[in-house]
Design a protein around this motif. Structure first.
Motif, PDB file in Angstrom:
ATOM      1  N   UNK A 186      -1.010  21.215  -4.803  1.00 40.57           N
ATOM      2  CA  UNK A 186       0.242  20.461  -4.107  1.00 40.57           C
ATOM      3  C   UNK A 186      -0.249  19.878  -2.814  1.00 40.57           C
ATOM      4  N   UNK A 187      -0.981  20.650  -1.769  1.00 38.44           N
ATOM      5  CA  UNK A 187      -1.394  19.887  -0.749  1.00 38.44           C
ATOM      6  C   UNK A 187      -2.589  19.053  -0.980  1.00 38.44           C
ATOM      7  N   UNK A 188      -3.307  19.160  -2.061  1.00 36.62           N
ATOM      8  CA  UNK A 188      -4.400  18.112  -2.337  1.00 36.62           C
ATOM      9  C   UNK A 188      -3.756  16.801  -2.791  1.00 36.62           C
ATOM     10  N   UNK A 189      -2.560  16.925  -3.289  1.00 34.46           N
ATOM     11  CA  UNK A 189      -1.676  15.745  -3.740  1.00 34.46           C
ATOM     12  C   UNK A 189      -1.115  15.107  -2.631  1.00 34.46           C
ATOM     13  N   UNK A 190      -0.335  15.696  -1.714  1.00 35.25           N
ATOM     14  CA  UNK A 190       0.352  15.283  -0.665  1.00 35.25           C
ATOM     15  C   UNK A 190      -0.622  14.692   0.396  1.00 35.25           C
ATOM     16  N   UNK A 191      -1.788  15.247   0.726  1.00 36.58           N
ATOM     17  CA  UNK A 191      -2.722  14.730   1.559  1.00 36.58           C
ATOM     18  C   UNK A 191      -3.906  13.632   1.005  1.00 36.58           C
ATOM     19  N   UNK A 192      -4.183  13.936  -0.377  1.00 40.28           N
ATOM     20  CA  UNK A 192      -4.959  13.032  -0.876  1.00 40.28           C
ATOM     21  C   UNK A 192      -4.572  11.638  -1.050  1.00 40.28           C
ATOM     22  N   UNK A 193      -3.412  11.180  -1.524  1.00 42.15           N
ATOM     23  CA  UNK A 193      -3.155   9.901  -1.781  1.00 42.15           C
ATOM     24  C   UNK A 193      -2.903   9.134  -0.341  1.00 42.15           C
ATOM     25  N   UNK A 194      -2.370   9.484   0.601  1.00 47.48           N
ATOM     26  CA  UNK A 194      -2.384   8.965   1.926  1.00 47.48           C
ATOM     27  C   UNK A 194      -3.584   8.666   2.409  1.00 47.48           C
ATOM     28  N   UNK A 203       0.809  -1.137   0.077  1.00 53.56           N
ATOM     29  CA  UNK A 203       0.018  -0.006   0.085  1.00 53.56           C
ATOM     30  C   UNK A 203       0.834   1.325  -0.083  1.00 53.56           C
ATOM     31  N   UNK A 204       1.829   1.221   0.728  1.00 47.76           N
ATOM     32  CA  UNK A 204       2.997   2.389   0.890  1.00 47.76           C
ATOM     33  C   UNK A 204       3.462   2.606  -0.743  1.00 47.76           C
ATOM     34  N   UNK A 205       3.867   1.547  -1.343  1.00 43.76           N
ATOM     35  CA  UNK A 205       4.580   1.630  -2.299  1.00 43.76           C
ATOM     36  C   UNK A 205       3.577   2.212  -3.559  1.00 43.76           C
ATOM     37  N   UNK A 206       2.138   1.687  -3.370  1.00 43.69           N
ATOM     38  CA  UNK A 206       1.286   2.112  -4.178  1.00 43.69           C
ATOM     39  C   UNK A 206       0.673   3.544  -4.085  1.00 43.69           C
ATOM     40  N   UNK A 207       0.867   3.971  -2.876  1.00 43.85           N
ATOM     41  CA  UNK A 207       0.753   5.530  -2.556  1.00 43.85           C
ATOM     42  C   UNK A 207       1.932   6.251  -3.200  1.00 43.85           C
ATOM     43  N   UNK A 208       3.134   5.834  -3.144  1.00 47.23           N
ATOM     44  CA  UNK A 208       4.382   6.753  -3.547  1.00 47.23           C
ATOM     45  C   UNK A 208       4.173   6.612  -5.100  1.00 47.23           C
ATOM     46  N   UNK A 244       1.411   6.508  -6.951  1.00 42.84           N
ATOM     47  CA  UNK A 244       0.417   7.276  -7.154  1.00 42.84           C
ATOM     48  C   UNK A 244       0.742   8.790  -7.101  1.00 42.84           C
ATOM     49  N   UNK A 245       1.506   9.208  -6.086  1.00 46.65           N
ATOM     50  CA  UNK A 245       1.940  10.470  -5.961  1.00 46.65           C
ATOM     51  C   UNK A 245       2.768  10.841  -7.029  1.00 46.65           C
ATOM     52  N   UNK A 246       3.753  10.076  -7.486  1.00 46.42           N
ATOM     53  CA  UNK A 246       4.708  10.250  -8.500  1.00 46.42           C
ATOM     54  C   UNK A 246       3.712  10.564  -9.765  1.00 46.42           C
ATOM     55  N   UNK A 247       2.794   9.726 -10.049  1.00 47.62           N
ATOM     56  CA  UNK A 247       1.929   9.634 -11.365  1.00 47.62           C
ATOM     57  C   UNK A 247       1.224  11.055 -10.976  1.00 47.62           C
ATOM     58  N   UNK A 248       0.567  11.275 -10.162  1.00 44.40           N
ATOM     59  CA  UNK A 248      -0.202  12.581  -9.875  1.00 44.40           C
ATOM     60  C   UNK A 248       0.718  13.703 -10.144  1.00 44.40           C
ATOM     61  N   UNK A 249       1.859  13.912  -9.619  1.00 40.12           N
ATOM     62  CA  UNK A 249       2.965  14.867  -9.897  1.00 40.12           C
ATOM     63  C   UNK A 249       3.161  14.764 -11.516  1.00 40.12           C
ATOM     64  N   UNK A 250       3.332  13.920 -12.085  1.00 42.24           N
ATOM     65  CA  UNK A 250       3.700  13.838 -13.514  1.00 42.24           C
ATOM     66  C   UNK A 250       2.393  14.581 -14.221  1.00 42.24           C
ATOM     67  N   UNK A 251       1.082  13.917 -13.798  1.00 37.62           N
ATOM     68  CA  UNK A 251      -0.122  14.178 -14.462  1.00 37.62           C
ATOM     69  C   UNK A 251      -0.286  15.790 -14.242  1.00 37.62           C
ATOM     70  N   UNK A 252      -0.063  16.197 -13.034  1.00 41.35           N
ATOM     71  CA  UNK A 252      -0.101  17.658 -12.918  1.00 41.35           C
ATOM     72  C   UNK A 252       0.996  18.436 -13.673  1.00 41.35           C
TER      73      UNK A 252
END
Length: 185
Positions: A163-171, A9-14, A16-24
């Protein structure tokens, strides 16, 4: 010892955050290009209006009309420059401006095709600007410029909220979604 699946789950969250950053980043760049295109079209229309409005005054040598036009647009952050077709400056609403602007890309293009635009750093104001130039009759080129910061201001206002939505959204999703790796109570 914790099972390697426990870290999934932690790896998937990480990931997901990287993918979100790329899409953003990709979407923000696409949005920025769309905003630049819109601003360029808007400035081109304003430049055409300026050229048509002051063309007769330029031919007669009445520079009160270009000054009045520039003063009326100053609140919008627009800079008006009137050049001879080779690029020599006849009038500029920026008091520190001087010299020949014939080598500016938007002016070169206006001499050849009738219109031209460029996003570049102004040698006069030392600011990044959106420039649009248009032929006014056979003898003059009218150029308007808008600070680039004005063009991209909507992007800058919205980015801090993403940025905060990405940082708090995935976890946060990990906390509320059931995980197949958690023991069932």
């Amino acid at each position: 010892m914790k099972s390697p699946l426990g870290y999934l789950p932690c790896a998937l969250a990480a990931v997901g955050l990287v993918a979100f950053g790329f899409v953003l980043k990709t979407e923000t760049d696409g949005y920025r290009r769309a905003v630049e295109t819109w601003a360029e079209r808007d400035l081109a229309a304003r430049t055409q209006l300026a050229a048509e409005s002051i063309q007769d005054a330029l031919v007669t040598g009445d520079f009160a009309q270009p000054r009045n036009f520039a003063d009326a647009r100053r609140a919008d952050g627009l800079r008006l420059t009137v050049l001879t077709s080779p690029g020599g400056m006849v009038y500029d609403s920026e008091p520190t401006a001087s010299g020949n602007h014939g080598d500016c890309p938007e002016v070169k293009s206006a001499r050849i095709t009738g219109t031209g635009s460029a996003i570049r750093k102004s040698r006069t104001t030392n600011q990044r600007m959106l420039f649009c130039a248009r032929q006014a009759g056979n003898d003059f080129i009218v150029r308007l410029a808008l600070p680039y910061e004005t063009v991209v201001e909507p992007l800058r206002r919205n980015r801090p909220a993403l940025t905060p939505s990405a940082l708090f959204g995935a976890p946060g999703l990990l906390l509320i979604l059931p995980s197949p790796f958690r023991p069932v109570a």
